[in-house]
Enzyme design. Sequence first.
Site, PDB file in Angstrom:
ATOM      1  N   ASP A 309       4.434  15.417  58.766  1.00 31.77           N
ATOM      2  CA  ASP A 309       4.070  14.410  57.761  1.00 31.77           C
ATOM      3  C   ASP A 309       4.863  14.606  56.470  1.00 31.77           C
ATOM      4  O   ASP A 309       5.517  15.633  56.273  1.00 31.77           O
ATOM      5  CB  ASP A 309       2.560  14.524  57.479  1.00 31.77           C
ATOM      6  CG  ASP A 309       2.012  13.363  56.635  1.00 31.77           C
ATOM      7  OD1 ASP A 309       2.662  12.298  56.591  1.00 31.77           O
ATOM      8  OD2 ASP A 309       0.934  13.528  56.026  1.00 31.77           O
ATOM      9  N   GLU A 312       9.530  11.912  54.207  1.00 32.84           N
ATOM     10  CA  GLU A 312      10.506  10.888  53.767  1.00 32.84           C
ATOM     11  C   GLU A 312      11.574  11.506  52.875  1.00 32.84           C
ATOM     12  O   GLU A 312      12.713  11.003  52.947  1.00 32.84           O
ATOM     13  CB  GLU A 312       9.772   9.759  53.032  1.00 32.84           C
ATOM     14  CG  GLU A 312       8.855   8.937  53.920  1.00 32.84           C
ATOM     15  CD  GLU A 312       7.604   9.692  54.385  1.00 32.84           C
ATOM     16  OE1 GLU A 312       7.108  10.538  53.623  1.00 32.84           O
ATOM     17  OE2 GLU A 312       7.148   9.449  55.509  1.00 32.84           O
ATOM     18  N   ASP A 422       0.069   5.131  57.260  1.00 30.24           N
ATOM     19  CA  ASP A 422      -1.211   4.763  56.660  1.00 30.24           C
ATOM     20  C   ASP A 422      -1.498   3.267  56.682  1.00 30.24           C
ATOM     21  O   ASP A 422      -1.425   2.593  55.655  1.00 30.24           O
ATOM     22  CB  ASP A 422      -1.279   5.274  55.225  1.00 30.24           C
ATOM     23  CG  ASP A 422      -1.095   6.780  55.159  1.00 30.24           C
ATOM     24  OD1 ASP A 422      -1.134   7.426  56.228  1.00 30.24           O
ATOM     25  OD2 ASP A 422      -0.899   7.300  54.055  1.00 30.24           O
TER      26      ASP A 422
HETATM   27  O1  MIG Z   1      -0.765  11.854  50.963  1.00 30.08           O
HETATM   28  O2  MIG Z   1      -2.451  14.745  55.170  1.00 30.08           O
HETATM   29  O3  MIG Z   1       0.080   9.544  56.660  1.00 30.08           O
HETATM   30  O4  MIG Z   1      -2.026  10.532  58.207  1.00 30.08           O
HETATM   31  O5  MIG Z   1      -3.998  12.033  56.901  1.00 30.08           O
HETATM   32  C1  MIG Z   1      -1.430  11.655  52.177  1.00 30.08           C
HETATM   33  C2  MIG Z   1      -3.195  13.685  54.644  1.00 30.08           C
HETATM   34  C3  MIG Z   1      -0.952  12.661  53.182  1.00 30.08           C
HETATM   35  C4  MIG Z   1      -0.524  11.019  54.890  1.00 30.08           C
HETATM   36  C5  MIG Z   1      -0.565  10.755  56.364  1.00 30.08           C
HETATM   37  C6  MIG Z   1      -1.990  10.753  56.832  1.00 30.08           C
HETATM   38  C7  MIG Z   1      -2.651  12.071  56.497  1.00 30.08           C
HETATM   39  C8  MIG Z   1      -2.559  12.331  55.011  1.00 30.08           C
HETATM   40  N1  MIG Z   1      -1.166  12.298  54.565  1.00 30.08           N
END
Ligand code: MIG
Length: 623
Positions: A309, A312, A422
């Site tokens: 995650d 980017e 999201d």
């Molecule tokens: O700033 O880890 O897309 O699936 O639950 C949010 C917390 C960070 C974004 C991800 C989401 C995840 C969440 N993350």
Amino acid sequence: MSSVKKYTYGEPFFTEAVVKEIERSAGDPAEFIVDKKARTFIYKLDPSTVCYGLGETVRGMNKRGWLYISNNTDEPHHEEGKNSLYASQNFLLIWSKKELFGIFIDYPGRLSFDIGYTETDTLTITFDDLDADVYIIRGESAEDIVKTFRGLIGKSYIPPKWAFGYGQSRWGYKSADDIREVAREYKKAGIPLDMIYLDIDYMEAYKDFTTNKETFPHFKEFVKEMADEGIHLIPIIDAGVKVEKGYEIYEEGIKGDYFCKDELGKPFTAAVWPGAVHFPDFFKEDTRKWFGDKYSKLVEMGIEGFWNDMNEPAIFYSDKGVKEAKKKLAAIPEKELTFENCGAYRDALSTLDDTYRDYHSFYHDVNGKKVRHDKIHNLYGYNMTRSAGEAFQRNYPDKKILMFSRSSYTGMHRYGGVWTGDNASWWSHLALNIAQMPALNMCGFLYCGADLGGFNDNTTEDLMLRWIAFGMFTPLMRNHSALGTRVQELYRFKNKETFANFIKLRHAFIPYIYDEFIKAAENDTMYFRPLSFVYSDDERTFEIEDQLLVGDSIMIAPVYKQNARGRMVYLPEDMKLLRFRGVEDYDVEEMKAGDHYVRAELNEVLVFVRHGRKFEIDDNSHI
Ligand code: MIG
């Protein structure tokens, strides 16, 4: 006969999206008017032109009529007005009554596709820098072109078979006991569960490759305990490494010189979940090796899958941003409560997370050459996932490890799948999920899915039922939601029995789903196809964006409107309708080609079997 022509402009960055050597053609592609000074490629759209592709983006399957910008962004609001989401797949299929071809632009910087947005009859592709390889792919059919494109970019990632099961996730499971409760409640409700995802809360202070000793004690034993229940735990890994003296990953990263640098050559610092972080420079081979090997820490504890995650990379704010904001705040006249000042306060703080500024202020080391981040921005998540994928191949050549990522670029499909980030608990996002799947498949991403039930905002039981009825066909089938939203584990709802039937149906469909998935991966074809790909002689099919072919034998027509008890379905040929209420509870109906209003109650899953094809389910399927 298919053909590929490659045109090179400037000095393209070696993205490794394409794995096949293609000889360079001279001049410009005949299809486009190329203006090197303006850095644009222009193509006139015929009234009949339909454009497919671009992977995971907002709006429908036909991308015509909007401006899409390849600029990987942590965008938690997937509204129609947005231009960029987390990923960039610069492949577009251009299809009119007059011609059909594909274009792939291998360029990792910012790139915009104005597809009849500024001028309804013009496609304008604009580059930040005209340093790119441009591939023009021709073929007899859309499928032929996709296959040729996929041949260029290499084989798609195949996850372990168990990853086709059903997973529960939620941001905010705070402890091993919370996870145990989820497992227990699913069991109690008689709803099968194959995976539970661990969001950032399992870590210690959001530090990658750590586990929280207090809230998740004896982690290895816990993984085993869950495995004994038939549940795989899938932890999240974030891109940023916490800056903290004594933290192994941080110390090693500094010592090994593995992080991205700022203008002055010091590790670039930004704030994300753990507070101050450095970003691993995944463009360096030794960084990739180092970071990738760290996943073994968890694999050695029994973990067999991950989700990457914030790659980017997402940045909450940076030192530079804070300084700028403070300066702007200081310039606002004190005590004057004016409308202008209110705007100025807002503006000063809203630029805190100006990633444009931050992406222009750090650097990568690419074979000894300093490259500013924005020039190769769209490759960051790809290389993070590649770092893991390469490590898995090196360290566990005989094991399949589940891996999917939020950010991606073409080429990453060889190392993992994606989830679409999201979304929200909106009916329109269920429709979006349907449209995004074939677009991702075109670009090689076969293992993909969206957060079922919706991530942001509050879900409802009927939305969940309809979303699961569609999600049971997506290779990645995961229910995920955000902290603070209404809980949406399937056992929370009234219709537990229906949900149990649905998940059992998914299991019974796995032999079909898995076979079709493997076929698509091996033959460079698509698991999800728009109807027009198969019935291209039938003009109507070009307008159908809410029905999909799943594999070779079936078509689905999900219900995505609240309070609907059915929907219009277009059958391009005679089909057999299987109406499932459970693995052993279904009706069969022969249907003629044409338009039909088809009833679909909340407890039903409809499968349309194509003429002369077979759809067999396995009522004893276990994974
Ligand atoms: O700033 O880890 O897309 O699936 O639950 C949010 C917390 C960070 C974004 C991800 C989401 C995840 C969440 N993350």
